[in-house]
Scaffold this motif. Sequence first.
Motif, short mmCIF file in Angstrom:
data_model
loop_
_atom_site.label_atom_id
_atom_site.label_comp_id
_atom_site.label_asym_id
_atom_site.label_seq_id
_atom_site.Cartn_x
_atom_site.Cartn_y
_atom_site.Cartn_z
N ASP A 163 18.20 9.69 4.32
CA ASP A 163 18.32 8.55 4.10
C ASP A 163 17.36 7.50 3.49
O ASP A 163 16.11 8.11 3.11
N ASN A 211 21.26 3.45 6.76
CA ASN A 211 21.74 4.46 6.61
C ASN A 211 21.50 4.50 8.55
O ASN A 211 23.01 5.86 8.71
N GLN A 212 20.92 4.84 8.75
CA GLN A 212 21.08 4.55 10.60
C GLN A 212 20.51 3.34 11.18
O GLN A 212 19.52 2.52 10.37
N ALA A 238 27.59 -0.94 12.62
CA ALA A 238 27.24 0.50 12.32
C ALA A 238 29.21 1.19 12.56
O ALA A 238 29.20 1.33 11.35
N LEU A 241 29.56 4.15 9.94
CA LEU A 241 28.14 4.96 10.14
C LEU A 241 29.41 5.75 11.75
O LEU A 241 29.54 5.84 12.08
N ARG A 254 16.19 11.71 9.04
CA ARG A 254 17.06 12.53 7.64
C ARG A 254 16.54 12.57 6.42
O ARG A 254 16.54 11.64 5.70
N ILE A 262 16.90 2.33 6.58
CA ILE A 262 16.72 2.28 8.23
C ILE A 262 17.00 0.85 8.70
O ILE A 262 15.86 -0.24 8.91
N THR A 302 21.68 4.71 16.76
CA THR A 302 20.48 6.36 17.54
C THR A 302 19.91 5.72 18.56
O THR A 302 19.17 4.60 18.24
N CYS A 361 18.60 2.03 14.65
CA CYS A 361 17.93 2.14 15.54
C CYS A 361 17.89 1.16 16.40
O CYS A 361 17.79 0.59 16.46
#
Length: 270
Positions: free
Chosen positions: A234, A74-75, A115, A120, A231, A237, A124, A77
């Motif tokens: 999420d 979901n993210q 992404a 997405l 979040r 990750i 991040t 980084c």
Amino acid sequence: MYKYLSGVFLLFVSLHVVAQQPTSPKIKILLLGSVHFTPSTQDVYQNKQINLTDRQAQAQLEQMVAQLSQFSPNQICVEVPTQRQSNIDSAYQQYLKGQYKLGTDEIDQIAYPLAKRLHLPIVTCVNYRGSFDLDAVTKYAKENNQTAQLAALDRFAGSTAAGVVAAQQEKSITDLFRFINSKDELTKNAAIYTAYATRIGQGSAYPGTDLVANWYSTNLHIYTNILRAIRPTDKSIMVLFGYGHITILKHLFESNPEFDVVDVADVLRQ
């Protein structure tokens, strides 16, 4: 007696209710250690630049991104300071519009395409630049008759870096990532600090240990930045960072009961 039994009954009911409370599912986290596709000038021991200009390399990257997409983070980084989030946002949005030519670093070649594939909205930034003064350690060793310890550190770190360079030349990009994220390679990289740098210093002087402490502090700040970015919605990750960071980050997330650390080899399958 009635009060006693009532108390016992209420305690039993309370424990039963607590036991019935649903627990939140753990957040799956993939800590993907990377070599720097374009080696950092700040790294003392460097890998060689990865040639991304030929079709074979691009095909290998596309295959790896496809495998990573199955993890469905979901993210994503990345190793960019949090203060530069607006710059990354701008570049990523331009990329989505077809107005950005991808560079040769791992963020452009892995994070952005992944992404986009996953739709997405952002990539991040979670990096933190702490203190890392190897010159002070070197200076102390030379001035205090610890050149043997310094030479041992240099040999071990150089040998470890040479192993990665050899893997770059022999392996596909996916296999290279599997190799550097293996337990043996991550342990070797961490040993540069824990087994060698900590030996430099005597008496009340701890230059090597202070260096390692600062390295741990840097990674602890990165860990905190990742936690801050998560979040409530999420479920998974992905963290894309230089592989030297991974051992400490992995320990931190494995010690946090809210996370389930996913093995890279389970995502990047042969």
